[in-house]
Design a protein around this motif. Structure first.
Motif, short mmCIF file in Angstrom:
data_model
loop_
_atom_site.label_atom_id
_atom_site.label_comp_id
_atom_site.label_asym_id
_atom_site.label_seq_id
_atom_site.Cartn_x
_atom_site.Cartn_y
_atom_site.Cartn_z
N PRO A 1 90.10 41.11 26.31
CA PRO A 1 90.40 42.55 26.25
C PRO A 1 89.27 43.33 25.59
CG PRO A 1 92.25 41.24 25.45
CD PRO A 1 91.09 40.30 25.57
N PRO A 2 89.09 44.60 25.99
CA PRO A 2 88.00 45.41 25.42
C PRO A 2 88.05 45.52 23.90
CG PRO A 2 88.94 46.49 27.34
CD PRO A 2 89.82 45.31 27.05
N GLY A 3 89.27 45.67 23.34
CA GLY A 3 89.38 45.79 21.88
C GLY A 3 88.89 44.56 21.15
N GLN A 4 89.15 43.40 21.72
CA GLN A 4 88.67 42.16 21.12
C GLN A 4 87.15 42.09 21.20
OE1 GLN A 4 90.75 38.73 22.53
NE2 GLN A 4 89.45 37.26 21.45
N ALA A 5 86.60 42.55 22.32
CA ALA A 5 85.14 42.58 22.47
C ALA A 5 84.51 43.53 21.45
CB ALA A 5 84.78 43.01 23.89
N VAL A 6 85.19 44.64 21.16
CA VAL A 6 84.69 45.58 20.15
C VAL A 6 84.61 44.90 18.79
CG1 VAL A 6 85.21 47.69 18.87
CG2 VAL A 6 85.46 47.66 21.35
N PHE A 7 85.64 44.11 18.46
CA PHE A 7 85.63 43.41 17.18
C PHE A 7 84.43 42.48 17.08
CE2 PHE A 7 86.55 39.51 14.82
CZ PHE A 7 86.73 40.04 13.55
N PHE A 8 84.23 41.64 18.08
CA PHE A 8 83.12 40.69 18.04
C PHE A 8 81.79 41.43 18.00
CE2 PHE A 8 86.30 37.63 19.23
CZ PHE A 8 85.81 36.41 18.75
N ARG A 9 81.66 42.48 18.79
CA ARG A 9 80.41 43.26 18.81
C ARG A 9 80.11 43.85 17.43
NH1 ARG A 9 77.19 46.24 17.31
NH2 ARG A 9 76.16 47.98 18.37
N SER A 10 81.13 44.34 16.76
CA SER A 10 80.93 44.98 15.46
C SER A 10 80.78 43.95 14.34
CB SER A 10 82.11 45.92 15.16
OG SER A 10 82.25 46.90 16.15
N PHE A 11 81.67 42.96 14.32
CA PHE A 11 81.70 42.01 13.21
C PHE A 11 80.42 41.19 13.13
CE2 PHE A 11 82.77 37.91 11.28
CZ PHE A 11 83.32 38.33 10.08
N PHE A 12 79.96 40.67 14.25
CA PHE A 12 78.80 39.79 14.22
C PHE A 12 77.47 40.57 14.16
CE2 PHE A 12 82.03 36.81 15.59
CZ PHE A 12 81.70 35.70 14.85
N ALA A 13 77.54 41.88 14.22
CA ALA A 13 76.35 42.69 13.95
C ALA A 13 76.12 42.84 12.46
CB ALA A 13 76.48 44.06 14.60
N ILE A 14 77.19 42.70 11.66
CA ILE A 14 77.09 42.94 10.21
C ILE A 14 76.12 41.99 9.52
CG2 ILE A 14 78.39 42.92 8.05
CD1 ILE A 14 80.80 43.98 9.65
N PRO A 15 76.20 40.66 9.74
CA PRO A 15 75.24 39.78 9.05
C PRO A 15 73.80 40.06 9.46
CG PRO A 15 76.56 38.55 10.64
CD PRO A 15 77.20 39.88 10.48
N VAL A 16 73.58 40.43 10.71
CA VAL A 16 72.22 40.75 11.15
C VAL A 16 71.69 41.95 10.36
CG1 VAL A 16 70.78 41.43 13.11
CG2 VAL A 16 72.67 39.82 13.45
N ILE A 17 72.53 42.97 10.22
CA ILE A 17 72.13 44.18 9.50
C ILE A 17 71.88 43.87 8.02
CG2 ILE A 17 72.89 46.47 8.79
CD1 ILE A 17 74.50 46.57 11.44
N LEU A 18 72.75 43.05 7.42
CA LEU A 18 72.58 42.70 6.01
C LEU A 18 71.30 41.92 5.76
CD1 LEU A 18 76.24 41.77 4.97
CD2 LEU A 18 74.95 43.83 4.35
N VAL A 19 71.01 40.97 6.66
CA VAL A 19 69.76 40.21 6.53
C VAL A 19 68.56 41.15 6.63
CG1 VAL A 19 68.28 38.50 7.66
CG2 VAL A 19 70.72 38.02 7.34
N TRP A 20 68.60 42.07 7.58
CA TRP A 20 67.51 43.04 7.75
C TRP A 20 67.33 43.88 6.49
CZ3 TRP A 20 68.73 48.48 9.29
CH2 TRP A 20 67.57 49.26 9.42
#
Length: 311
Positions: free
Chosen positions: A36-55
């Motif tokens: 479902p789109p909402g689940q895809a939104v969660f994965f897209r948002s959640f797994f972007a967080i560690p990338v941003i924190l590392v940066w």
């Protein structure tokens, strides 16, 4: 200390960010049949967080880069941006990739209108004319999808077309919130809190209504979408660090070329003539607005220079 501008590096980062975001869209589209789109939104948002924190950590901006003076502004931006993402992911699952991409270009056109309505920005006749041309292109792309026929496929594509259009409306509103936030917030904070808000909203509002256990391939695609989204956001931010916005903005439309090529080779999607014609009008209108903004910026800079007392 502000780094000197390097336009070629800025353009390179912008083009790379566009490529990464198209690859992210492919991951979302490939997982759409079951996820479902909402689940895809969660994965897209959640797994972007560690990338941003590392940066932020590598650039020495933790924790200062996450400081905020306007937490409520981030919530509103996150709410509207998350709606845009969910609607956009819905469109990706129901429409060909180039078509969903072309309709997404309506967002900057609508931003011109919303900025005038809500921020009091002056919009002159040239930009209004360009917006009109661009919206005409949107209608050309939409027209074949607005169908009342009995075929289920046609009905789903109609839903996808309206989802893409509403995604553009929400994305334009999100940009209005961002324009307010940049006066008091750091770019890193805006990017981070959007990802956090998007993940939280997607989890709360979609978990009770149809999450699925993704297969290994789908899980890899969803995690990949999140990581690519984080990398794309970093590249986009870096592009604005190295070049003026008016220089790199036109390269956003390179995504149309990538969407056409990858849509054909990955999903065997052949672009239609109305889609190509409408996309051309939308892109031309967007480019004209960017050009006009640059000209007005130069004129305003000259006026300020003339008015500044010479010591």
């Amino acid at each position: 200390m502000i780094a000197p501008l390097n336009p070629l590096r800025g353009i390179g980062c912008k083009i790379l960010s566009v490529m990464v975001f198209v690859l992210m869209a492919i991951c979302i589209k490939a997982s759409a049949p079951r996820v479902p789109p909402g689940q895809a939104v969660f994965f897209r948002s959640f797994f972007a967080i560690p990338v941003i924190l590392v940066w932020l950590g590598l650039s020495g901006r933790l924790p200062g880069g996450l400081a905020t003076r306007n937490p409520l502004g981030h919530v509103w931006r996150g709410l509207v941006g998350t709606c845009a993402m969910a609607l956009g992911f819905t469109a990706l699952g129901l429409l060909p990739l180039p078509e969903a991409t072309a309709l997404g270009y309506a967002a900057p056109l609508l931003t011109v209108i919303f900025a005038a309505m809500f921020l009091g920005e002056e919009v002159r006749v040239f930009r209004l004319a360009a917006v009109g041309v661009g919206l005409a292109g949107v209608m050309i792309v939409l027209a074949p999808r607005i169908t009342v026929g009995p075929g289920a496929g046609g009905q789903l594509e109609t839903i996808g077309a309206f989802a893409a259009l509403m995604a553009a409306v929400c994305a334009a509103m999100a940009q209005v919130f961002v324009r307010k936030l940049v006066h008091s917030e750091q770019t890193a904070a805006i990017v981070f809190y959007f990802s956090v808000t998007g993940a939280a909203l997607a989890l709360v509002f979609t978990l009770p209504f149809g999450w699925v256990m993704p297969a290994p391939r789908e899980a890899a695609l969803l995690v990949g979408a999140g990581l690519l989204g984080g990398v794309g956001q970093i590249l986009l931010t870096e592009s604005y660090r190295h070049a003026e916005a008016s220089v790199i903005a036109p390269f956003e439309y390179v995504s149309m070329l990538f969407a056409l090529l990858l849509g054909y080779f990955v999903f065997e999607e052949v672009p239609t003539l109305p889609m190509l014609a409408g996309a051309t009008l939308i892109v031309l209108a967007g480019l004209f607005i960017i050009w006009r903004e640059r000209r007005l910026g130069i004129e305003r800079a000259r006026a300020r220079k003339v008015m500044t007392p010479q010591g």
